[in-house]
Enzyme design. Structure first.
Site, PDB file in Angstrom:
ATOM      1  N   ARG A 120      45.256 -43.368 128.169  1.00 53.50           N
ATOM      2  CA  ARG A 120      43.796 -43.880 128.684  1.00 53.50           C
ATOM      3  C   ARG A 120      43.327 -42.793 128.913  1.00 53.50           C
ATOM      4  O   ARG A 120      41.965 -42.811 129.808  1.00 53.50           O
ATOM      5  CB  ARG A 120      43.428 -45.443 128.604  1.00 53.50           C
ATOM      6  CG  ARG A 120      43.977 -46.463 128.382  1.00 53.50           C
ATOM      7  CD  ARG A 120      44.147 -46.468 126.871  1.00 53.50           C
ATOM      8  NE  ARG A 120      45.065 -47.499 126.115  1.00 53.50           N
ATOM      9  CZ  ARG A 120      45.907 -47.735 125.665  1.00 53.50           C
ATOM     10  NH1 ARG A 120      46.122 -45.851 125.383  1.00 53.50           N
ATOM     11  NH2 ARG A 120      46.973 -48.227 124.789  1.00 53.50           N
TER      12      ARG A 120
ATOM     13  N   SER B  49      40.068 -54.263 127.549  1.00 53.35           N
ATOM     14  CA  SER B  49      40.858 -54.091 128.870  1.00 53.35           C
ATOM     15  C   SER B  49      40.085 -53.495 129.831  1.00 53.35           C
ATOM     16  O   SER B  49      39.889 -52.125 129.917  1.00 53.35           O
ATOM     17  CB  SER B  49      42.330 -52.569 128.367  1.00 53.35           C
ATOM     18  OG  SER B  49      43.053 -53.685 127.570  1.00 53.35           O
TER      19      SER B  49
ATOM     20  N   GLU C  36      39.993 -49.533 133.685  1.00 48.94           N
ATOM     21  CA  GLU C  36      39.762 -48.760 132.574  1.00 48.94           C
ATOM     22  C   GLU C  36      38.869 -48.584 132.298  1.00 48.94           C
ATOM     23  O   GLU C  36      38.170 -47.369 130.998  1.00 48.94           O
ATOM     24  CB  GLU C  36      40.535 -49.235 131.828  1.00 48.94           C
ATOM     25  CG  GLU C  36      40.831 -48.227 129.856  1.00 48.94           C
ATOM     26  CD  GLU C  36      41.805 -49.507 129.114  1.00 48.94           C
ATOM     27  OE1 GLU C  36      42.910 -50.046 130.162  1.00 48.94           O
ATOM     28  OE2 GLU C  36      41.618 -48.966 127.922  1.00 48.94           O
TER      29      GLU C  36
HETATM   30  C1  LIG Z   1      37.522 -56.401 122.360  1.00 52.66           C
HETATM   31  C2  LIG Z   1      38.061 -55.055 122.395  1.00 52.66           C
HETATM   32  C3  LIG Z   1      39.522 -54.866 122.025  1.00 52.66           C
HETATM   33  C4  LIG Z   1      39.821 -53.559 122.512  1.00 52.66           C
HETATM   34  N1  LIG Z   1      40.872 -52.819 122.413  1.00 52.66           N
HETATM   35  C5  LIG Z   1      41.437 -51.678 122.508  1.00 52.66           C
HETATM   36  C6  LIG Z   1      43.192 -51.767 122.219  1.00 52.66           C
HETATM   37  O1  LIG Z   1      43.326 -52.398 121.865  1.00 52.66           O
HETATM   38  N2  LIG Z   1      42.887 -50.000 123.201  1.00 52.66           N
HETATM   39  C7  LIG Z   1      42.279 -49.441 123.451  1.00 52.66           C
HETATM   40  O2  LIG Z   1      42.816 -48.133 123.807  1.00 52.66           O
HETATM   41  N3  LIG Z   1      40.977 -49.655 124.026  1.00 52.66           N
HETATM   42  C8  LIG Z   1      40.409 -51.023 123.511  1.00 52.66           C
HETATM   43  N4  LIG Z   1      39.440 -51.275 123.981  1.00 52.66           N
HETATM   44  C9  LIG Z   1      38.071 -49.928 124.970  1.00 52.66           C
HETATM   45  C10 LIG Z   1      37.780 -49.563 123.496  1.00 52.66           C
HETATM   46  O3  LIG Z   1      37.748 -50.583 121.798  1.00 52.66           O
HETATM   47  C11 LIG Z   1      38.801 -48.214 123.465  1.00 52.66           C
HETATM   48  O4  LIG Z   1      38.165 -47.349 124.982  1.00 52.66           O
HETATM   49  C12 LIG Z   1      37.354 -47.359 122.584  1.00 52.66           C
HETATM   50  O5  LIG Z   1      37.987 -45.907 121.900  1.00 52.66           O
HETATM   51  C13 LIG Z   1      36.109 -46.438 123.063  1.00 52.66           C
HETATM   52  O6  LIG Z   1      35.732 -46.912 121.810  1.00 52.66           O
HETATM   53  P1  LIG Z   1      34.180 -46.351 122.365  1.00 52.66           P
HETATM   54  O7  LIG Z   1      33.336 -45.101 120.894  1.00 52.66           O
HETATM   55  O8  LIG Z   1      33.550 -47.898 122.267  1.00 52.66           O
HETATM   56  O9  LIG Z   1      33.617 -45.711 123.469  1.00 52.66           O
HETATM   57  P2  LIG Z   1      32.780 -46.125 124.582  1.00 52.66           P
HETATM   58  O10 LIG Z   1      33.123 -47.572 124.961  1.00 52.66           O
HETATM   59  O11 LIG Z   1      31.070 -45.465 124.059  1.00 52.66           O
HETATM   60  O12 LIG Z   1      32.769 -44.455 125.976  1.00 52.66           O
HETATM   61  C14 LIG Z   1      33.711 -44.431 126.381  1.00 52.66           C
HETATM   62  C15 LIG Z   1      33.696 -43.190 127.074  1.00 52.66           C
HETATM   63  O13 LIG Z   1      34.146 -42.246 126.103  1.00 52.66           O
HETATM   64  C16 LIG Z   1      33.044 -41.533 125.402  1.00 52.66           C
HETATM   65  N5  LIG Z   1      32.839 -40.920 124.915  1.00 52.66           N
HETATM   66  C17 LIG Z   1      31.909 -41.546 123.450  1.00 52.66           C
HETATM   67  N6  LIG Z   1      32.103 -41.199 122.691  1.00 52.66           N
HETATM   68  C18 LIG Z   1      32.191 -39.219 122.817  1.00 52.66           C
HETATM   69  C19 LIG Z   1      32.069 -38.597 121.991  1.00 52.66           C
HETATM   70  N7  LIG Z   1      31.799 -38.204 121.294  1.00 52.66           N
HETATM   71  N8  LIG Z   1      32.423 -37.300 123.755  1.00 52.66           N
HETATM   72  C20 LIG Z   1      32.833 -37.056 124.412  1.00 52.66           C
HETATM   73  N9  LIG Z   1      32.756 -38.577 125.080  1.00 52.66           N
HETATM   74  C21 LIG Z   1      33.012 -39.859 124.332  1.00 52.66           C
HETATM   75  C22 LIG Z   1      31.600 -42.183 126.788  1.00 52.66           C
HETATM   76  O14 LIG Z   1      31.286 -40.896 127.722  1.00 52.66           O
HETATM   77  C23 LIG Z   1      32.936 -42.611 127.906  1.00 52.66           C
HETATM   78  O15 LIG Z   1      33.374 -42.044 129.004  1.00 52.66           O
HETATM   79  C24 LIG Z   1      39.035 -52.572 123.047  1.00 52.66           C
HETATM   80  C25 LIG Z   1      37.361 -53.123 123.099  1.00 52.66           C
HETATM   81  C26 LIG Z   1      37.572 -54.005 123.896  1.00 52.66           C
HETATM   82  C27 LIG Z   1      35.461 -54.465 123.419  1.00 52.66           C
END
Ligand SMILES: Cc1cc2nc3c(=O)[nH]c(=O)nc-3n(C[C@H](O)[C@H](O)[C@H](O)COP(=O)(O)OP(=O)(O)OC[C@H]3O[C@@H](n4cnc5c(N)ncnc54)[C@H](O)[C@@H]3O)c2cc1C
Length: 303
Positions: free
Chosen positions: A175, A224, A294
């Protein structure tokens, strides 16, 4: 109203994309909490983003938002520039043995394109509710696979221009990636194997059903909350510490999956973060293990 009174003078370069002062961010997040962005920028394309990174004041903080599904934005909001990638970054191109996706494309959309083309190996992305940029940054994973296993390269915007980084250069661990400071992921290529479209779709349906059964996927949550400590499951430690269903203000530890925190409707970001800290304290007391967040927590506490 005179122009001088209508908006703060922008310290940012002229851009083709949209720039908004004091933009509310809570509606853009899964938790639906958090204060505004001092400057919210939606660059038109990669050139526009590079111009922003090169010419914005060097001392100004920069935060990138994906789908904000793994983020608590604190109640005092975010100082400086918040970049939100939109339409100019959502193209998906399917190739014979992989898929190239813009950072704003949703993980699920990429998985669906791959399935339609009969490409296998990317099914795990169908249940992760983020966008591709966030998936790369977080090395997102589920059901035995993670981004690290399938990523060929990612392109990042830097103040010097666009660069392509290999999988090894991204330094993936659980992660986590080692993206250079002040850079933004704009595109990535994922490897896949030619397979059978209906088998890929069936696997995705299995993953979706397993999630619906075990996670509060329709709630205001951030996924998570804590990383699994080596050899342990965070949810089991939280359960053993008696935290399932624990509430603080408008926030609750999910009854369905206790590594998920929920906004029951009235939570502030502070309620959610303090509840997370309370869980860490109780787990440490009961198991001797200090859980590591996380979920990324960004921004200012309310003054
Ligand atoms: C219901 C639910 C289930 C989930 N299940 C999982 C799972 O099974 N496995 C898992 O790994 N995660 C899971 N997640 C967490 C999440 O979806 C992941 O971590 C996802 O990859 C985050 O992506 P995001 O676009 O929402 O990032 P954000 O939440 O918007 O950002 C997360 C981090 O990434 C950085 N970031 C975002 N975009 C960029 C970019 N373009 N360039 C540089 N940095 C960037 C942000 O600055 C921040 O630090 C879940 C979340 C929810 C709500």
């Amino acid at each position: 109203m005179s122009a001088a009174m209508s908006a703060p003078a922008s310290p940012l370069p002229a851009l083709r994309g949209r720039v908004q002062a004091g933009a509310p961010l809570a509606p853009q997040t899964w938790f639906r909490v958090g204060g505004p962005a001092e400057w919210l920028v939606r660059p038109a394309d990669a050139d526009d983003l590079v111009t922003l990174l090169r010419e914005m004041p060097a001392e100004m903080p920069l935060t990138v938002l994906g789908a904000a599904s793994n983020l608590i934005i604190r109640d005092g909001g975010l100082k400086g520039v918040v970049v939100k990638l939109a339409r100019g970054f959502s193209e998906i191109v399917v190739e014979a043995d992989g898929v190239i996706a813009g950072a704003a494309a949703l993980d699920v959309t990429l998985a669906e394109y791959a399935a339609a083309a009969g490409l296998s190996g990317l099914e795990f992305l169908c249940g992760i509710p983020g966008a591709i940029g966030g998936a790369v940054f977080m090395n997102a994973g589920a059901y035995g696979a993670e981004v690290k296993d399938v990523l060929d390269w990612a392109e990042i915007a830097t103040p010097e221009g666009v660069k392509r980084l290999s999988n090894a250069e991204l330094g993936f661990t659980y992660r986590h990636s080692q993206l250079p400071e002040g850079c933004v992921v704009i595109k990535a290529r994922f490897r896949a194997q030619p397979g059978d479209s209906s088998a890929v779709t069936a696997r995705m349906n299995e993953i979706r059903a397993a999630r619906e059964a075990s996670q509060p996927v329709r709630a205001r949550t951030g996924g998570s909350t804590f990383k699994n400590p080596p050899g342990q499951k965070a949810w089991a430690l939280i359960d053993a510490a008696g935290c399932r269903g624990l509430t603080l203000g408008g926030a609750q530890v999910s009854e369905k999956h206790c590594n998920f925190l929920l906004n029951l409707g009235t939570a502030t970001a502070a309620d959610i973060e303090e509840l997370g800290e309370e869980v860490r304290r109780r787990v440490h007391e009961s198991s001797g293990i200090m859980l590591e967040w996380e979920i990324r927590r960004v921004g200012e506490l309310r003054a």
